[in-house]
Design a protein around this motif. Sequence first.
Motif, PDB file in Angstrom:
ATOM      1  N   ARG A  78     -32.042  -0.867 -81.954  1.00  6.78           N
ATOM      2  CA  ARG A  78     -32.158  -2.190 -81.381  1.00  6.78           C
ATOM      3  C   ARG A  78     -33.515  -2.804 -81.710  1.00  6.78           C
ATOM      4  NH1 ARG A  78     -31.128  -2.078 -75.280  1.00  6.78           N
ATOM      5  NH2 ARG A  78     -33.359  -1.747 -75.130  1.00  6.78           N
ATOM      6  N   MET A  90     -36.360  -7.916 -73.143  1.00  8.18           N
ATOM      7  CA  MET A  90     -36.006  -7.113 -71.975  1.00  8.18           C
ATOM      8  C   MET A  90     -36.614  -5.734 -72.070  1.00  8.18           C
ATOM      9  SD  MET A  90     -32.295  -6.105 -70.503  1.00  8.18           S
ATOM     10  CE  MET A  90     -32.432  -4.472 -69.852  1.00  8.18           C
ATOM     11  N   ALA A  91     -37.007  -5.257 -70.922  1.00 10.11           N
ATOM     12  CA  ALA A  91     -37.651  -3.947 -70.903  1.00 10.11           C
ATOM     13  C   ALA A  91     -36.634  -2.865 -71.232  1.00 10.11           C
ATOM     14  CB  ALA A  91     -38.243  -3.700 -69.533  1.00 10.11           C
ATOM     15  N   LEU A  92     -37.141  -1.821 -71.774  1.00 10.95           N
ATOM     16  CA  LEU A  92     -36.265  -0.701 -72.108  1.00 10.95           C
ATOM     17  C   LEU A  92     -35.796  -0.024 -70.831  1.00 10.95           C
ATOM     18  CD1 LEU A  92     -38.280   0.955 -74.982  1.00 10.95           C
ATOM     19  CD2 LEU A  92     -36.144  -0.304 -75.170  1.00 10.95           C
ATOM     20  N   PRO A  93     -34.613   0.549 -70.881  1.00 14.03           N
ATOM     21  CA  PRO A  93     -34.198   1.331 -69.718  1.00 14.03           C
ATOM     22  C   PRO A  93     -35.087   2.555 -69.594  1.00 14.03           C
ATOM     23  CG  PRO A  93     -32.630   1.573 -71.493  1.00 14.03           C
ATOM     24  CD  PRO A  93     -33.592   0.517 -71.921  1.00 14.03           C
ATOM     25  N   PRO A  94     -35.325   3.028 -68.390  1.00 15.74           N
ATOM     26  CA  PRO A  94     -36.206   4.179 -68.234  1.00 15.74           C
ATOM     27  C   PRO A  94     -35.637   5.382 -68.971  1.00 15.74           C
ATOM     28  CG  PRO A  94     -35.115   3.634 -66.176  1.00 15.74           C
ATOM     29  CD  PRO A  94     -34.831   2.525 -67.116  1.00 15.74           C
ATOM     30  N   TYR A 109     -41.234   0.243 -68.306  1.00 10.08           N
ATOM     31  CA  TYR A 109     -39.789   0.326 -68.513  1.00 10.08           C
ATOM     32  C   TYR A 109     -39.090  -0.625 -67.545  1.00 10.08           C
ATOM     33  CZ  TYR A 109     -40.429   4.561 -71.317  1.00 10.08           C
ATOM     34  OH  TYR A 109     -40.766   5.445 -72.285  1.00 10.08           O
ATOM     35  N   ASP A 110     -37.846  -0.763 -67.747  1.00  6.63           N
ATOM     36  CA  ASP A 110     -37.030  -1.588 -66.861  1.00  6.63           C
ATOM     37  C   ASP A 110     -37.037  -0.962 -65.465  1.00  6.63           C
ATOM     38  OD1 ASP A 110     -35.239  -3.268 -65.753  1.00  6.63           O
ATOM     39  OD2 ASP A 110     -33.490  -2.188 -66.537  1.00  6.63           O
TER      40      ASP A 110
END
Lengths: 810, 342
Positions: A658, B1-5, A500-501
């Motif tokens: 998305r 872009m990475a996913l938000p946690p 994850y981010d």
Amino acid sequence: MDPEPFEVGHAVREAINILSSSRNGVQISEALGTIKCYLGGTENQAPLKEREEFTRVHFSAFLRGLVSNLSPDWIELLTSDQQKELWDSFFLEGPADQAFLVLLDSIISMGPSFRLMKVISILEQFLQTGRMSALMWEVCHQQAQAGLPTFQETLLNKVVCLPDHLCNKLQGNNLPIFFPQNYFPLLATEIIQVLQRISDSLRGGLDCSISFMSQVLGKVCVHGRQEEILNVLVPRLMDLTKVDCIWQRMCWRLVECVPDRWMEAVVCGFVQKAPGADVLSRLLGNLVVKNKKAQFVVTQKLLLLQYSYVTAVLQNLLGYLALDSLRRSLLIKVLKELLETWGSSSAVKHCPVEQQLYVSKAILICLSHLKEPEIESNRQELLTSMMGGMKCRLDSNLPRVRRLGMIVAESISSRITTDGPSLKFQYEDDDETRELKSLQQTAPLQLHVTDLPNAGRNNSPSATPKAVSKPSGNPHPATPAVPEEGSDLELDSDDDLVPYDMSEDKELKKMKAPVYIRDCIEVLTGSEDMDKWEATMKVLESLIRRNSATTREVSMELAKVLLHLEEKTYIEGFVELRKRALVAVTIIDPVPVVQYLTSQFYSLNYSLYQRMDILDVLALAAQELSQPQASGKNKPCSTQSPCIQTVSGSDSSQNWRRIVDERIKSKTHRLAKGQSLVEPACGPNKFSSLAGHFFFPLIQNFDRPLVTFDLLGDDHLVLGRLAHTLAILMYFAIHTVAAATMGKSLLEFVWTLRFHTDSYVRQGLLSAVSSVLLSIPSERLLEDMTDEFLETQSWLEGTVLAECQYAKEK
Amino acid sequence: MALPPPDPQFVLRGTSAEVHTLHFYCGGQEPDYPILFSGSSNGLIHVWNLKTRRVDTILDGHGGKSVYWVEAIYGRDRLLSQGRNQKICLWDLAEGRNTVTDSVFTENVGFCKCSLLKVAQGHWLMAMPGKDLDEVQVLELPSKTSVCTLKPEADAKPGMPMSLKLWQPDFGSCPFLLAGYEDGSVILWNLSGGKILSRLACHQEPVMSLDFDSEKTKGVSGSSEEVLTVWSLDEQQNLKVQKTHKLVNAGIADVAIRQDKKILATAGWDHRIRIFGWKKLKPLAILDYHTATVHCVSFSDHSRPSERLLAAGSKDHRISIWSIYNQTSGALHCPLETRKPD
């Protein structure tokens, strides 16, 4: 009256008569044989006195006679052996100086003819058989007995200018031996031979003058043939002086005796050709101390007036000064003068950057040679010149000059501060800075081990004790604490787990950030709690943008606080945070805040930095206001704060959307890209009604100097920024009502400053003109402001080219 | 872009005290519902029904002193709990009872959690801090007979044991104990001989927690400093450091490897739960929900992988439940395809 002179003269005259009139080969050879007796070297030679008489008085005349009689049929009267034996030998075996002069004179005076060819071939032989060294040796010998100065002068001219004379005479048919690139190396080897003979005779206790050699060397150098002659001379002298102190003295003398007018050329030549400072020191000795001219050349001309030499030359030169205690005082003097140049503001402005680089290099090398006590005694002076120089260098607009200043100042301060922290600047390293830094770490040259060698002492490097170099490796080679996972043979990995981010993973702040703007003001003005302060700075912008109504209530106060805010503790990107907060306040409540900011720009007691910040804030705010956006919806992404996320699936469905969108996008071919473009956001240009508020107060007062702030004086950096900012405001004011008026005043502004000395300001003016042209409709431009416009046009024609050139060079 | 946690699946509130320990019991068949036991600093043990997400039972047996270890034994009917009142209690929870049937008095006053290992049907070994400061005692349950006492030699001075982990290479063989000590070292004990097999100084600060993967024979330890260390055990029974990972903020209160040995979770003093891939210690996610130090993390033992949960208990009195990396393949994308967006 002695009968003998008459007798010799009679014999010579008779012989010349025979030579010119007789057509009989036997008779001629007999006459030549008679005269040959006077030269000596044969079995039946004339008495010594007669021989001396002949060489001193009659020899030149006789040779001239020989040359003048030369013609093809005449020479055929003699067999070729006889020619060699009787004719050539007069030139090659007689006194070399006279023979040389006669030969050259005849060459100069004769037109192309058989005679000329003959004489030239004789001259060629003369050079090939090493008669030149004989010539110079004779002069040196005579000089010891005070020879004739004019004769020597002529001889010197002829020796040095021989290639020129022959070249003029023979033009395309010149012989290789007379080419300068061949002749001068030959001359150099001849010089070495003469020096060898001189050293022998000195060892034999005989006195000898070396000054003719010096003159030859000087004149050759001044004629621009340093390269050719020193390429041979310096290595030979280097070898010879290594172990022999007589040679060393001779070498010093050789350079010292060079007449002042030629000294510069010789010294420059040596400095460039010597492979190292120790060699230079061996060759020149204490020349700089003894000879004023040489001193001037070394300490002034090479360092301060010229800057074309490579770094190695500088290292030679300054190393040479550092190698002897007598010369060290000069080193310090040089350093002071260098620092004076380095620190003079006019030099910073008017010298080419290359020269400043050269001076900086010289300073760094000087510093590397200085010893602690010397620095100690000059600390105060060094400090003063460093501070002065640093100031005017950091003032400069050219980054390269600034960086040079930083490096030199760092280096000086690190040398003069023994304890405590020294100066440290932040700049980016490039090749130049690395080179400069390497200069200050030059290991001190080996002190004059070879400076005064005794003939018996072996100073070859092999004899110097070798430093026992220990392998510096750790006895226990540190095993890598973390063995890499190369040994891990598992083929599958964590790759199927998509991370994850993790960008939010920051250092944990202990303090909770305030939630209300009034709290923020309180924290920023009063709080001593740095953590809280830092947290406040980080959330301030988003708070301001979220709570526009509250912000309006306190906008002035907030702007004031932010403008005066100082970085109490280090925060990453503090300047940016502050600027963004100010921009946010400006956008929420433009009119009063802009009024405040523009008035503060021209008021007392602000730092240049604050003033430039004001300009930046105005420009950024103008940009954001002018961009069309539906109010409130389309916030810049920088303001996106970590929003409170709801605990459920609504969020993941957005993710889902998305991801699906992305997949569709990646699998869809679009033939025309244009369709997929998002429809540009539209909305009223908020800047249009405010442009005047931004622009006019800013352009009003630039020519009114304050005590601490003088835009037309020292603070040209801010003036440049002002010009750029005005250009930006003008640009964003496109399609606004005020644009025409703004443009008119901006053109006037440009007109006042068009001859500003600072290029950054001029560039600002150019961009101002460009935005005027962009923003104002052409009919308004031509109708309302014809005069200004035409003036500007004529100025542009002259300026643009120059500025573009300048920008390209940079 | 990475996913938000991701956000927590749900949050359990109501312990009204710091949560120090968590233990899932989800193994039961229907109609048994999955249970989460939590021990808090007020001495209460909450039994959470994960279906209704409500407290089922509250057990009070430690005299108001903090409970810092709970573990189910005999299925869901018996529970072991360790408290700061120096007692380890055995609870009988069958058929709605909630009584302490047995207890062991520990003479140790430290914070070291016990470790339980099932060695045979109806037989367990429990490692617990012993009477002396640096001593570890191993009891056989349910008989409570002392199997051995592991005491380092006098000159070793590792300090107090801080974290224990009993394990055995395969069922029925001789068990080992891994113990993290106050001086930052991890010691491998052989229970049969009571001897130190290997000692690895892997931290500068006390080892706060450790977990061990007996399949790959490698373990992980966290301490109060900002590194996470993975070490491995080779055939010669030597521990050696395999990898270290530097964290942004110091302090790890708890580490847990998921039963399928795919991911690792850490409870950070910086309020965050971190997820790493276990094979290469690849950082995968930072779960930021708690507003105070996270004290413990625990993975559920759901039989179906997709239902596996991660629970974290924090000083902020909350227990957050997360569902993360519990899809067998294509971890993130699979459910999205199968689910309708409505």
